[in-house]
Design a protein around this motif. Structure first.
Motif, mmCIF file in Angstrom:
data_model
loop_
_atom_site.group_PDB
_atom_site.id
_atom_site.type_symbol
_atom_site.label_atom_id
_atom_site.label_comp_id
_atom_site.label_asym_id
_atom_site.label_seq_id
_atom_site.Cartn_x
_atom_site.Cartn_y
_atom_site.Cartn_z
ATOM 1 N N LEU A 2 -11.348 -9.689 13.480
ATOM 2 C CA LEU A 2 -11.278 -8.775 12.494
ATOM 3 C C LEU A 2 -11.137 -7.732 12.930
ATOM 4 N N ARG A 3 -10.903 -7.417 14.850
ATOM 5 C CA ARG A 3 -10.311 -6.867 15.242
ATOM 6 C C ARG A 3 -8.881 -6.812 14.189
ATOM 7 N N THR A 4 -8.239 -7.352 14.858
ATOM 8 C CA THR A 4 -6.519 -7.386 14.687
ATOM 9 C C THR A 4 -6.998 -6.688 13.163
ATOM 10 N N LEU A 5 -7.987 -6.882 12.569
ATOM 11 C CA LEU A 5 -7.796 -6.530 11.048
ATOM 12 C C LEU A 5 -7.911 -5.110 10.953
ATOM 13 N N LEU A 6 -8.794 -4.266 11.492
ATOM 14 C CA LEU A 6 -9.553 -3.198 11.599
ATOM 15 C C LEU A 6 -7.958 -2.060 12.310
ATOM 16 N N GLN A 7 -7.235 -3.149 13.445
ATOM 17 C CA GLN A 7 -6.821 -1.938 13.937
ATOM 18 C C GLN A 7 -4.869 -1.874 12.494
ATOM 19 N N GLY A 8 -5.560 -1.820 11.294
ATOM 20 C CA GLY A 8 -4.831 -1.782 10.788
ATOM 21 C C GLY A 8 -4.376 -0.718 9.608
ATOM 22 N N GLY A 9 -5.761 -0.296 9.940
ATOM 23 C CA GLY A 9 -6.092 1.005 8.594
ATOM 24 C C GLY A 9 -6.153 1.333 7.956
ATOM 25 N N ILE A 10 -6.508 2.573 7.140
ATOM 26 C CA ILE A 10 -6.848 2.491 5.422
ATOM 27 C C ILE A 10 -7.121 1.453 4.998
ATOM 28 N N MET A 11 -5.605 1.561 4.405
ATOM 29 C CA MET A 11 -4.167 0.537 3.210
ATOM 30 C C MET A 11 -4.656 -0.906 3.341
ATOM 31 N N MET A 12 -5.639 -1.423 4.993
ATOM 32 C CA MET A 12 -6.188 -2.637 5.160
ATOM 33 C C MET A 12 -7.227 -2.980 3.839
ATOM 34 N N VAL A 13 -8.407 -2.253 3.333
ATOM 35 C CA VAL A 13 -8.852 -1.943 2.443
ATOM 36 C C VAL A 13 -8.898 -2.161 0.966
ATOM 37 N N PRO A 14 -7.383 -1.845 0.171
ATOM 38 C CA PRO A 14 -7.113 -2.300 -0.349
ATOM 39 C C PRO A 14 -5.969 -3.733 -0.881
ATOM 40 N N ILE A 15 -5.472 -3.508 0.528
ATOM 41 C CA ILE A 15 -4.856 -5.417 0.626
ATOM 42 C C ILE A 15 -6.383 -6.368 0.378
ATOM 43 N N GLY A 16 -7.430 -6.316 1.156
ATOM 44 C CA GLY A 16 -8.259 -6.702 1.160
ATOM 45 C C GLY A 16 -8.696 -7.068 -0.029
ATOM 46 N N ILE A 17 -9.069 -6.213 -1.345
ATOM 47 C CA ILE A 17 -9.735 -6.504 -2.478
ATOM 48 C C ILE A 17 -9.257 -6.734 -3.096
ATOM 49 N N CYS A 18 -7.497 -6.580 -3.073
ATOM 50 C CA CYS A 18 -5.700 -7.582 -3.766
ATOM 51 C C CYS A 18 -6.624 -9.281 -3.127
ATOM 52 N N SER A 19 -6.641 -9.267 -1.917
ATOM 53 C CA SER A 19 -7.309 -10.628 -1.437
ATOM 54 C C SER A 19 -7.989 -11.465 -2.530
ATOM 55 N N LEU A 20 -9.097 -10.625 -1.602
ATOM 56 C CA LEU A 20 -9.934 -11.327 -2.556
ATOM 57 C C LEU A 20 -9.763 -11.868 -4.422
ATOM 58 N N VAL A 21 -9.606 -10.492 -5.133
ATOM 59 C CA VAL A 21 -8.960 -11.056 -6.770
ATOM 60 C C VAL A 21 -8.336 -12.276 -6.340
ATOM 61 N N GLY A 22 -6.830 -11.899 -6.142
ATOM 62 C CA GLY A 22 -6.299 -12.946 -6.006
ATOM 63 C C GLY A 22 -6.998 -14.301 -5.739
ATOM 64 N N LEU A 23 -7.671 -14.737 -4.521
ATOM 65 C CA LEU A 23 -8.036 -15.945 -4.113
ATOM 66 C C LEU A 23 -9.134 -16.631 -5.855
ATOM 67 N N THR A 24 -10.404 -15.271 -6.097
ATOM 68 C CA THR A 24 -10.309 -16.123 -6.915
ATOM 69 C C THR A 24 -9.850 -15.897 -8.448
ATOM 70 N N ILE A 25 -8.836 -15.522 -8.484
ATOM 71 C CA ILE A 25 -7.810 -16.060 -10.081
ATOM 72 C C ILE A 25 -7.965 -17.667 -9.407
ATOM 73 N N ILE A 26 -6.665 -17.592 -8.233
ATOM 74 C CA ILE A 26 -6.820 -18.909 -8.266
ATOM 75 C C ILE A 26 -7.717 -20.113 -8.053
ATOM 76 N N ILE A 27 -8.559 -19.720 -7.454
ATOM 77 C CA ILE A 27 -9.581 -21.107 -7.487
ATOM 78 C C ILE A 27 -10.058 -21.044 -9.154
ATOM 79 N N ALA A 117 1.191 -5.767 -3.345
ATOM 80 C CA ALA A 117 0.188 -6.295 -1.927
ATOM 81 C C ALA A 117 1.465 -6.062 -1.340
ATOM 82 N N PRO A 118 2.600 -6.743 -0.368
ATOM 83 C CA PRO A 118 3.844 -6.211 -0.078
ATOM 84 C C PRO A 118 3.911 -4.595 0.007
ATOM 85 N N LEU A 119 4.306 -3.748 -1.526
ATOM 86 C CA LEU A 119 3.514 -2.163 -1.330
ATOM 87 C C LEU A 119 3.433 -1.379 -0.921
#
Length: 207
Positions: A2-27, A117-119
């Motif tokens: 978690l500490r490593t992820l927090l080091q990613g800064g503010i852009m980790m928030v939209p990336i995290g949202i993309c991750s959750l939405v993508g995982l939900t759709i896949i499942i 996500a990569p952008l």
């Protein structure tokens, strides 16, 4: 972690949202695209065994009680069975497009996530490098901790964006392929069913 992820800064928030939405759709799509949920067993037996001894009304009742895209497709064909052959085929194609669209639900969002996500990761990288250059401008290169935090932000967002995008691309391709296979099979089976249905109706008319 978690500490490593927090080091990613503010852009980790939209990336995290993309991750959750993508995982939900896949499942959700993995569950929804199971074969037995697309091709109802009773409707499959009805289509494979349809003959002049089969009552169209009984067949329509089986389809209405059935579940899945294939049941809805055959139901539409049976409802317009009294029309001309070309009109039945046109109805089948229209219904088929509707059912395929339902099978593809969410895949366009997954495709967007795979591209965005990569952008977002790249944007985080740029912001991290800007932070590094600002630190150099303000304090010089004598404080390695300030420099390392900016570099860490740049690298972590890049890695996070790729970690979201790679599975999204892979699952989107696989799920889209499954939908294409189902669509092809539904069209082939429905076309064969219409041929047998029309042949039975012509036989009844002659009698």
């Amino acid at each position: 972690m978690l500490r490593t992820l927090l080091q990613g800064g503010i852009m980790m928030v939209p990336i995290g949202i993309c991750s959750l939405v993508g995982l939900t759709i896949i499942i959700e799509r993995l569950i929804a695209l199971r074969r037995r949920l697309v091709f109802d067993e009773q409707v499959m037996r009805l289509v494979d065994g349809f003959s002049d001894k089969t009552s169209p009304e009984m067949a329509l009742g089986i389809c209405r009680r059935g579940h899945g895209a294939f049941a809805r497709l055959i139901e539409e064909c049976l409802q317009v069975r009294h029309l001309e052959h070309d009109q039945i085929i046109e109805t089948m194609h229209a219904s088929g497009r509707t059912q395929v669209a339902s099978l593809e639900r969410g895949l366009n969002i997954l495709e967007i996530i795979a591209g965005v996500a990569p952008l977002l990761g790249l944007l985080g990288t740029v912001l991290g490098m800007i932070r590094v250059f600002n630190a150099i401008t303000a304090r010089g290169i004598g404080n390695p901790q300030v420099l390392s935090s900016g570099i860490a932000e740049a690298l972590i967002t890049t890695v996070a964006g790729l970690c979201v995008a790679i599975p999204a691309v892979a699952f989107h391709s696989w799920l889209a392929r499954r939908v294409d296979d189902y669509a092809t099979e539904m069209q082939e089976r429905a076309t064969g069913f219409i041929v047998r249905l029309m042949a039975c109706q012509k036989k009844d008319w002659k009698e």
